[in-house]
Design a protein around this motif. Structure first.
Motif, PDB file in Angstrom:
ATOM      1  N   PHE A 119      -9.946  14.294  -5.708  1.00  0.00           N
ATOM      2  CA  PHE A 119      -8.596  13.739  -5.748  1.00  0.00           C
ATOM      3  C   PHE A 119      -8.647  12.311  -6.297  1.00  0.00           C
ATOM      4  O   PHE A 119      -9.599  11.563  -6.043  1.00  0.00           O
ATOM      5  N   THR A 120      -7.591  11.950  -7.020  1.00  0.00           N
ATOM      6  CA  THR A 120      -7.478  10.589  -7.549  1.00  0.00           C
ATOM      7  C   THR A 120      -6.073  10.070  -7.296  1.00  0.00           C
ATOM      8  O   THR A 120      -5.091  10.739  -7.647  1.00  0.00           O
ATOM      9  N   THR A 174       0.824  -1.197   0.000  1.00  0.00           N
ATOM     10  CA  THR A 174       0.000   0.000   0.000  1.00  0.00           C
ATOM     11  C   THR A 174       0.861   1.251   0.000  1.00  0.00           C
ATOM     12  O   THR A 174       1.857   1.328   0.718  1.00  0.00           O
ATOM     13  N   MET A 175       0.470   2.209  -0.817  1.00  0.00           N
ATOM     14  CA  MET A 175       1.059   3.543  -0.730  1.00  0.00           C
ATOM     15  C   MET A 175      -0.077   4.536  -0.577  1.00  0.00           C
ATOM     16  O   MET A 175      -1.151   4.363  -1.172  1.00  0.00           O
ATOM     17  N   GLY A 176       0.181   5.536   0.227  1.00  0.00           N
ATOM     18  CA  GLY A 176      -0.885   6.480   0.504  1.00  0.00           C
ATOM     19  C   GLY A 176      -0.376   7.880   0.718  1.00  0.00           C
ATOM     20  O   GLY A 176       0.833   8.145   0.667  1.00  0.00           O
ATOM     21  N   PHE A 194      -5.402  11.417   7.134  1.00  0.00           N
ATOM     22  CA  PHE A 194      -5.404  10.560   5.961  1.00  0.00           C
ATOM     23  C   PHE A 194      -6.066  11.272   4.790  1.00  0.00           C
ATOM     24  O   PHE A 194      -7.074  11.956   4.958  1.00  0.00           O
ATOM     25  N   VAL A 195      -5.486  11.069   3.593  1.00  0.00           N
ATOM     26  CA  VAL A 195      -6.060  11.635   2.378  1.00  0.00           C
ATOM     27  C   VAL A 195      -6.520  10.527   1.432  1.00  0.00           C
ATOM     28  O   VAL A 195      -7.675  10.482   1.023  1.00  0.00           O
ATOM     29  N   ALA A 196      -5.590   9.641   1.073  1.00  0.00           N
ATOM     30  CA  ALA A 196      -5.931   8.597   0.101  1.00  0.00           C
ATOM     31  C   ALA A 196      -4.897   7.478   0.187  1.00  0.00           C
ATOM     32  O   ALA A 196      -3.781   7.700   0.660  1.00  0.00           O
TER      33      ALA A 196
END
Length: 122
Positions: free
Chosen positions: A68-69, A33-35, A47-49
């Motif tokens: 946001f994507t 996972t990257m966020g 947290f954003v995404a």
């Protein structure tokens, strides 16, 4: 020491767009996972995404959904955060993070970048 390197921050007017990039500075093997998180002045980091490599799952904070994507480039082991329709309240330092599973909690992420400033003027 593993580092994640962010780029793409800057100053933009409200309603504008920016794209952030994040890539590991050393070969660590791919974390699942990257966020992205962000921290505004005087506030806690939030947290954003996030996006998982295994199944491509994406996760967003309610405040950024639809604007946001988060996406990835497998070949470059790079994750991007495309930010559209930016608002002054999006102003913050944005941090890239990597870890084994998606979570809104900071403690779930093992590796962090130094942060990149995003400023949205009204």
């Amino acid at each position: 020491q593993v580092q994640l390197v962010e780029s793409g921050g800057g100053l933009v007017q409200a309603g504008g767009s920016l794209r952030l990039s994040c890539a590991p500075s050393t070969l660590i093997g791919r974390t699942n996972t990257m966020g992205w998180f962000r921290q505004a002045p005087g506030k806690e980091r939030e947290f954003v995404a996030a996006r998982t490599w295994s199944d491509g799952g994406t996760y967003y904070a309610d405040s950024v959904k639809g604007r946001f994507t988060i996406s990835r480039d497998n070949a470059k082991n790079t994750v991007y955060l495309q930010m559209n329709t930016l608002k002054p309240e999006d102003t913050a330092v944005y941090y890239c993070a990597a870890g084994p599973y998606p979570s809104t909690r900071e403690s779930a992420y093992e590796y962090w970048g130094q942060g990149t400033q995003v400023t949205v003027s009204s």
